[in-house]
Motif scaffolding. Structure first.
Motif, short mmCIF file in Angstrom:
data_model
loop_
_atom_site.label_atom_id
_atom_site.label_comp_id
_atom_site.label_asym_id
_atom_site.label_seq_id
_atom_site.Cartn_x
_atom_site.Cartn_y
_atom_site.Cartn_z
N PHE A 121 -4.96 -9.50 -0.97
CA PHE A 121 -5.26 -9.01 0.37
C PHE A 121 -6.42 -8.02 0.35
O PHE A 121 -6.49 -7.17 -0.53
N PRO A 122 -7.31 -8.08 1.34
CA PRO A 122 -8.29 -7.01 1.52
C PRO A 122 -7.58 -5.74 1.99
O PRO A 122 -6.38 -5.76 2.27
N ALA A 123 -8.29 -4.65 2.09
CA ALA A 123 -7.68 -3.34 2.32
C ALA A 123 -6.80 -3.31 3.57
O ALA A 123 -5.70 -2.75 3.54
N ASP A 124 -7.27 -3.91 4.69
CA ASP A 124 -6.47 -3.84 5.91
C ASP A 124 -5.17 -4.61 5.78
O ASP A 124 -4.11 -4.17 6.21
N GLN A 125 -5.20 -5.78 5.15
CA GLN A 125 -3.99 -6.56 4.94
C GLN A 125 -3.11 -5.93 3.86
O GLN A 125 -1.89 -6.08 3.87
N TYR A 126 -3.75 -5.24 2.94
CA TYR A 126 -3.00 -4.55 1.88
C TYR A 126 -2.04 -3.55 2.49
O TYR A 126 -0.88 -3.44 2.08
N LEU A 127 -2.46 -2.79 3.49
CA LEU A 127 -1.61 -1.80 4.12
C LEU A 127 -0.42 -2.45 4.80
O LEU A 127 0.70 -1.93 4.76
N LYS A 128 -0.63 -3.60 5.43
CA LYS A 128 0.49 -4.32 6.03
C LYS A 128 1.44 -4.82 4.95
O LYS A 128 2.66 -4.77 5.11
N TYR A 129 0.89 -5.27 3.84
CA TYR A 129 1.68 -5.80 2.74
C TYR A 129 2.61 -4.72 2.17
O TYR A 129 3.78 -4.99 1.86
N VAL A 130 2.14 -3.49 2.05
CA VAL A 130 2.95 -2.42 1.47
C VAL A 130 3.77 -1.68 2.52
O VAL A 130 4.47 -0.72 2.20
N GLU A 131 3.70 -2.13 3.80
CA GLU A 131 4.45 -1.51 4.90
C GLU A 131 4.09 -0.03 5.04
O GLU A 131 4.90 0.87 4.85
N PHE A 132 2.83 0.19 5.39
CA PHE A 132 2.25 1.53 5.42
C PHE A 132 3.00 2.51 6.32
O PHE A 132 3.00 3.72 6.07
N GLU A 133 3.67 2.01 7.37
CA GLU A 133 4.26 2.92 8.36
C GLU A 133 5.36 3.80 7.80
O GLU A 133 5.70 4.84 8.38
N LYS A 134 5.93 3.43 6.66
CA LYS A 134 7.04 4.25 6.12
C LYS A 134 6.55 5.41 5.27
O LYS A 134 7.35 6.26 4.85
N PHE A 135 5.24 5.49 5.02
CA PHE A 135 4.72 6.54 4.14
C PHE A 135 4.21 7.74 4.94
O PHE A 135 3.56 7.59 5.97
N ASP A 136 4.50 8.94 4.43
CA ASP A 136 4.02 10.16 5.07
C ASP A 136 2.55 10.42 4.76
O ASP A 136 1.81 10.93 5.59
N PHE A 137 2.12 10.10 3.53
CA PHE A 137 0.70 10.19 3.17
C PHE A 137 0.44 9.37 1.92
O PHE A 137 1.38 8.90 1.26
N PHE A 138 -0.84 9.16 1.63
CA PHE A 138 -1.26 8.32 0.50
C PHE A 138 -2.05 9.15 -0.51
O PHE A 138 -2.85 10.01 -0.13
N ILE A 139 -1.82 8.87 -1.78
CA ILE A 139 -2.63 9.44 -2.85
C ILE A 139 -3.35 8.29 -3.54
O ILE A 139 -2.70 7.37 -4.06
N ILE A 140 -4.68 8.31 -3.49
CA ILE A 140 -5.49 7.23 -4.07
C ILE A 140 -6.01 7.71 -5.42
O ILE A 140 -6.79 8.67 -5.49
N VAL A 141 -5.58 7.04 -6.48
CA VAL A 141 -5.88 7.48 -7.85
C VAL A 141 -6.97 6.62 -8.47
O VAL A 141 -6.99 5.40 -8.31
N SER A 142 -7.87 7.28 -9.19
CA SER A 142 -8.91 6.57 -9.95
C SER A 142 -9.13 7.30 -11.27
O SER A 142 -8.99 8.53 -11.33
N ALA A 143 -9.46 6.54 -12.31
CA ALA A 143 -9.73 7.15 -13.61
C ALA A 143 -11.22 7.19 -13.92
O ALA A 143 -11.62 7.64 -14.98
N ASP A 144 -12.03 6.71 -12.98
CA ASP A 144 -13.48 6.69 -13.17
C ASP A 144 -14.09 6.93 -11.79
O ASP A 144 -13.50 7.61 -10.96
N ARG A 145 -15.27 6.40 -11.55
CA ARG A 145 -15.85 6.52 -10.22
C ARG A 145 -14.90 5.88 -9.21
O ARG A 145 -14.34 4.81 -9.47
N LEU A 146 -14.71 6.54 -8.06
CA LEU A 146 -13.89 5.95 -7.02
C LEU A 146 -14.63 4.73 -6.47
O LEU A 146 -15.80 4.79 -6.13
N SER A 147 -13.93 3.61 -6.41
CA SER A 147 -14.58 2.32 -6.20
C SER A 147 -14.75 1.97 -4.71
O SER A 147 -14.27 2.68 -3.82
N GLU A 148 -15.38 0.84 -4.49
CA GLU A 148 -15.54 0.32 -3.13
C GLU A 148 -14.17 0.03 -2.52
O GLU A 148 -13.94 0.29 -1.33
#
Length: 377
Positions: free
Chosen positions: A111-138
């Motif tokens: 899934f692209p990013a917008d469908q990814y959020l639907k896939y993980v059922e975004f509405e149940k989360f209070d906030f998101f932590i986006i982790v990267s070990a190098d440059r933050l990607s596209e």
């Protein structure tokens, strides 16, 4: 957002009616309303999503946030390849209403990013932590933009900073840690801005050394941006990484003492022999366990300190449990048989004093245990 505001308003209304009932000396109503208030604040849920591309250390971060090691029972599995194929919940070991969700890496699903959020059922989360070990990607940037559209908060975490610093130390002729950290941070920010993310905040974190680098700043930012009822809950479940964390926990606990004292006063006003002592003992026991869990003085936490410091468990907890035993003894003391209003007043004062003094003592113990643990890191 509307539901959060509605819930917060409900808590304010409950506190208002407690005050009004007490002003009218209506202890029955005050006790019932207080029980509801304490039940509500103790049953708040917090769901935190941790996402990013594969192999960036999401699972290790989830474990560290929950105060456990990768090898502990109940730890999120870690590996050099993507080990999370669907959203996996990991409840906090001492606060099961708090759940960290290890999400599949962005780009690992179909899934692209917008469908990814639907896939993980975004509405149940209070906030998101986006982790990267190098440059933050596209993919990270696109995901952040989609999260912003749905009105949720997100935080960029640049993980494995300790590895980067070790590499820099070996390769640089004149190593400067602060300069290296600033270069990494600016590099991440510039990369996100090029991808269209406006004014991004990036927190540099080592999951194995949360007390170092930017995790304290991440903690402060999350607290500041959550609604107050969830902010207090977050504070109580965060790992103790500095004295400031312990102080904040103490203040949250302190704000609740008067409500437990109100319950004690109500029971003391009921003329049934032995009821007051039983209730007071139950209240003290329950609140003491909350203090121990929140301040990192429970048995499992002390075992970790014991293992890390190579000291016996009995030595580590020596300064903690005397405080607990004294408080329990005071809280269980039989109140004299007096007229009902006086008995109620004494019970309120007794419980308030016991819980306040115990909290103060335990917070000092927690600071001592923290300093001892940090000395060996």
């Amino acid at each position: 957002a509307f539901m959060m505001e509605e819930y917060l308003m409900e808590l304010y209304i409950i506190k208002y009616y407690i005050k009004k009932a007490l002003e009218k000396n209506d202890t029955d109503s005050a006790a019932l309303i207080t029980q509801k208030y304490l039940g509500d604040i103790n049953n708040i849920s917090l769901n935190i999503a941790v996402t990013g591309e594969s192999g960036v250390g999401k699972s290790t971060f989830v474990n560290a946030f929950r105060g456990i090691d990768n090898r502990d029972e109940g730890a999120a599995p870690t590996g050099v390849v993507e080990t999370t194929m669907k959203p996996e919940p990991y409840p906090h070991p001492r606060h099961p209403n708090v759940t960290l969700w290890d999400l599949p890496g962005v780009g690992t699903t179909k899934f692209p990013a917008d469908q990814y959020l639907k896939y993980v059922e975004f509405e149940k989360f209070d906030f998101f932590i986006i982790v990267s070990a190098d440059r933050l990607s596209e993919n990270d940037a696109k995901l952040a933009q989609e999260i912003k559209k749905i009105g949720r908060k997100f935080y960029f975490v640049r993980s494995k900073i300790d590895n980067n610093l070790s590499d820099a130390k070996r390769s640089q002729r004149e190593y400067d840690e602060e300069k290296t950290l600033q270069e990494i941070r600016e590099n991440c920010i510039q990369g996100l801005e090029k991808q269209g993310v406006a004014s991004p905040q990036v927190f540099l974190v080592s999951s194995f050394h949360l007390h170092l680098y930017d995790f304290p700043a991440l903690q402060d930012t999350m607290e500041r941006e959550l609604p107050s009822h969830k902010r207090d809950f977050l504070i109580l479940v965060l790992p103790n990484i500095c004295k400031s964390t312990i102080y904040k926990k103490k203040e949250v606990f302190r704000s609740r003492i008067k409500y437990y004292a109100i319950l004690s006063a109500f029971v003391a006003a009921v003329p049934i022999p032995g009821l007051s002592i039983a209730a007071d003992s139950s209240i003290v026991a329950k609140v003491l366990q909350d203090y121990l869990n929140g301040l990192g003085l429970d048995e499992k936490s002390l075992e970790k300190v014991s293992n890390a410091t190579k000291r016996s468990l009995s030595d580590v907890r020596h300064s903690v449990y005397p405080t607990v035993l004294v408080a329990a003894e005071e809280g269980s003391r039989m109140l004299p048989v007096l007229k009902i209003p006086i008995a109620a007043l004494l019970s309120f004062t007794s419980i308030y004093r016991v819980l306040t003094s115990t909290l103060e003592s335990l917070s000092v113990d927690a600071e001592n245990v923290l300093m001892e643990a940090l000395d060996i890191k």
